[in-house]
Every structure is written in C-alpha cells, then in structure tokens.
Design an enzyme around this catalytic site. Structure first.
Site, PDB file in Angstrom:
ATOM      1  N   ASP A  20      40.032  42.514  35.473  1.00 38.03           N
ATOM      2  CA  ASP A  20      41.248  42.135  36.196  1.00 38.03           C
ATOM      3  C   ASP A  20      42.003  41.137  35.322  1.00 38.03           C
ATOM      4  OD1 ASP A  20      43.098  41.659  38.355  1.00 38.03           O
ATOM      5  OD2 ASP A  20      41.986  39.862  38.889  1.00 38.03           O
ATOM      6  N   SER A  21      43.219  40.806  35.730  1.00 38.34           N
ATOM      7  CA  SER A  21      43.983  39.784  35.017  1.00 38.34           C
ATOM      8  C   SER A  21      43.319  38.416  35.145  1.00 38.34           C
ATOM      9  CB  SER A  21      45.378  39.690  35.613  1.00 38.34           C
ATOM     10  OG  SER A  21      45.275  39.269  36.961  1.00 38.34           O
ATOM     11  N   CYS A  83      42.407  45.778  39.287  1.00 33.53           N
ATOM     12  CA  CYS A  83      43.718  45.119  39.274  1.00 33.53           C
ATOM     13  C   CYS A  83      44.770  46.175  39.589  1.00 33.53           C
ATOM     14  CB  CYS A  83      43.976  44.528  37.889  1.00 33.53           C
ATOM     15  SG  CYS A  83      45.615  43.824  37.708  1.00 33.53           S
ATOM     16  N   HIS A 195      43.484  39.773  44.150  1.00 32.12           N
ATOM     17  CA  HIS A 195      43.312  38.339  44.424  1.00 32.12           C
ATOM     18  C   HIS A 195      43.387  38.052  45.932  1.00 32.12           C
ATOM     19  CE1 HIS A 195      44.093  37.875  40.109  1.00 32.12           C
ATOM     20  NE2 HIS A 195      43.786  36.595  40.210  1.00 32.12           N
TER      21      HIS A 195
HETATM   22  N1  DGL Z   1      44.771  41.032  40.730  1.00 31.34           N
HETATM   23  C1  DGL Z   1      45.864  41.743  40.238  1.00 31.34           C
HETATM   24  C2  DGL Z   1      46.274  42.892  41.109  1.00 31.34           C
HETATM   25  O1  DGL Z   1      45.453  43.463  41.791  1.00 31.34           O
HETATM   26  C3  DGL Z   1      47.024  41.127  39.567  1.00 31.34           C
HETATM   27  C4  DGL Z   1      47.343  39.756  39.651  1.00 31.34           C
HETATM   28  C5  DGL Z   1      48.287  39.293  38.589  1.00 31.34           C
HETATM   29  O2  DGL Z   1      47.776  38.942  37.541  1.00 31.34           O
HETATM   30  O3  DGL Z   1      49.498  39.262  38.827  1.00 31.34           O
HETATM   31  O4  DGL Z   1      47.403  43.277  41.123  1.00 31.34           O
END
Ligand code: DGL
Length: 273
Positions: A20-21, A83, A195
């Site tokens: 993930d990010s 993500c 998140h």
């Molecule tokens: N957790 C990520 C998602 O599901 C992205 C969060 C981000 O870095 O903007 O989209």
C-alpha cells in the site's frame, strides 16, 4: 578463524506480497492473516511516497511498478495491491509486467448496491480514486437505479498514517465529508481506501449504527485463497511469518504499525527507493 554465525534466511520467497502507499493496507493484511494463518506474508508500506491519492497517475504507476517488481524479484507467489488508488490507476500496468497472480482491492460498489435500503450510497475514497475511470465503470455496471455519491476525503490518510484515530481534529475532518452524504440520504458507505477501516469506529460514531460501512478486505483474502488454490489451515502447519518493509521513516512507521497491527513488529528499510 572464527566462523560467522549462519543467519536463518528470511522467508520471502513463496510468501504473499502485499503493499500500500502506507499503513492502510494493514487492514487488508489482517484479513489475509486471519484467513491464511500459515502463509508467510511480506508487507511494503510505501510511506516515503504517501499519500498516493493526491499525486499524478504517472507517479502512482511508477511506485506501483517499483514495489511490485521488487516483490516479484524476492520470489513471492502473488502480489496483493492493498491500495484502491494504486489499483484504479496502475493494476493493469502491473499485471502486464508480471506473470504472478495480482489480486487488487477496489471500492466495494457492487456489494454496497445490494445492501442499500435507501438507494443512496456514499463512496469515500482518495481524489485519484473518485475521479478514476475504473470507479466510473463500476458505477455504470452496478449502480442502475441507485444514487452513488463519490466523495474524496483529503486528510484522512494522514490521520491514519499518524495513528490519530480518535481526536477532535479527526472527528471534525470525518464530519466534513460524511455529514453531506447523510444529509442526501446515504445509508451505506463504501470505505474505498484501505486506510479508512482504521477510522471505522469514529465514522460509525458519527453515522449511527443504522448506516452500513462496507470494507472489501475479507473478499480480497477470499480471492487470494481462490486464485492460489490455497488449502485452509491445519493444526499441524507452522504459523506463517509476517515481515514489514517501508520506504518511509522506519522508527515512525514501526510505532504506527505496532498501534494498528496490535503488537510490536520489526519494520525493515525497503532496500531501494
Ligand atoms: N490506502 C490507499 C487506498 O486504498 C491510498 C491512500 C493514499 O496514499 O492516498 O486508496
């Protein structure tokens, strides 16, 4: 001459790679761990480059390919994109570049359509996700006769990256994007960013219990089981290991991982930026 002690080789080959990010994908990792207690898992938090949601498509694609190719080079047996933003922007590019199975989370619009009673659904996600073609396609495919309200939630990822799950600042930032959806009759909210499940308790405190929050993490774990034809755990099998890497500040990420994952975990520096 003294011999250097032989170190146990870290188990990455044949593990399931998840990324993930940042730390948000831990909400997916915990569903995978719970479905597959005997599998080795490797998690990469690309925190040095988070949030993805406010960055360009080219940057998100480049990060997805960098992390995905690193996982592939370690010999993982599958890659999970934990993500939504990376999925909607770059899953296709990653699939073109690897022979490995790629299981990618996406906003749970289809299940939400089946759950709503009011016919109004809110989709909470990053800016890049709400404006993506993939989400437009999901709405067109599944949303007939329903109202689907797409809501970008800038700032929420940062709250989770700092493990600030319950505070007056968190409450205010959640209300800013949730209350307009409730005012328009939404009774089902899609957590379209990995998140956000960590904010579920605070979100539900605002919506009340009648509003359904939809998180597809368990569906991703089931899809992995199906794609890899994994057998379900037996008492005799060894418990799987979990290794964590980050491109961000190791100490900082380690603290947040301990908080969100529920126990201390060693976090290693991702070997290439
Ligand atoms: N957790 C990520 C998602 O599901 C992205 C969060 C981000 O870095 O903007 O989209």
């Amino acid at each position: 001459m003294r011999k250097t002690p032989v170190q146990t080789p870290p188990r990455i080959a044949n593990a399931i790679g998840v990324f993930d990010s940042g730390v948000g994908g831990l909400s997916v990792l915990r569903a995978i761990r719970s479905a597959l207690p005997n599998e080795d898992l490797v998690y990469v938090a690309d925190s040095g480059h988070a949030p993805y949601g406010d960055q360009t498509e080219a940057h998100i694609t480049q990060r997805t390919l960098t992390v995905g190719q690193w996982l592939a080079a370690q010999g993982v047996k599958a890659i999970t994109i934990a993500c939504n933003t990376a999925t909607v922007v770059a899953a296709r590019d990653l699939r073109e570049q690897t022979h490995l199975p790629v299981v990618a989370i996406e906003p749970a619009i289809k299940p939400a359509v089946l759950m709503t009673r009011s016919g109004v659904i809110g989709v909470l996600a990053t800016r890049q996700t709400v404006q993506s073609e993939s989400v437009a396609r999901l709405c067109a495919q599944h949303g007939e006769g329903k109202r689907i309200l797409l809501q970008a939630c800038p700032g929420w990822v940062e709250l989770v990256e700092q493990a600030e799950l319950h505070s007056s600042r968190t409450d205010a930032l959640l209300r800013q994007f949730i209350e307009p959806l409730l005012a328009q009759g939404a009774d089902t909210l899609v957590l379209g960013c990995t998140h956000y499940p960590f904010l579920s308790a605070s979100i539900q405190a605002i919506t009340g219990q009648d509003v359904i929050l939809v998180d597809p993490a368990e569906a991703v774990a089931r899809e992995l089981v199906r794609r890899l034809k994994l057998t379900l755990p037996t008492q005799a099998s060894l418990p799987g290991t979990t290794r964590f890497f980050t491109t961000g500040d190791v100490k900082n990420v380690q603290q947040v991982v301990a908080h969100l994952w529920g126990h201390e975990a060693e976090v290693e520096a991702f070997p290439s930026q």
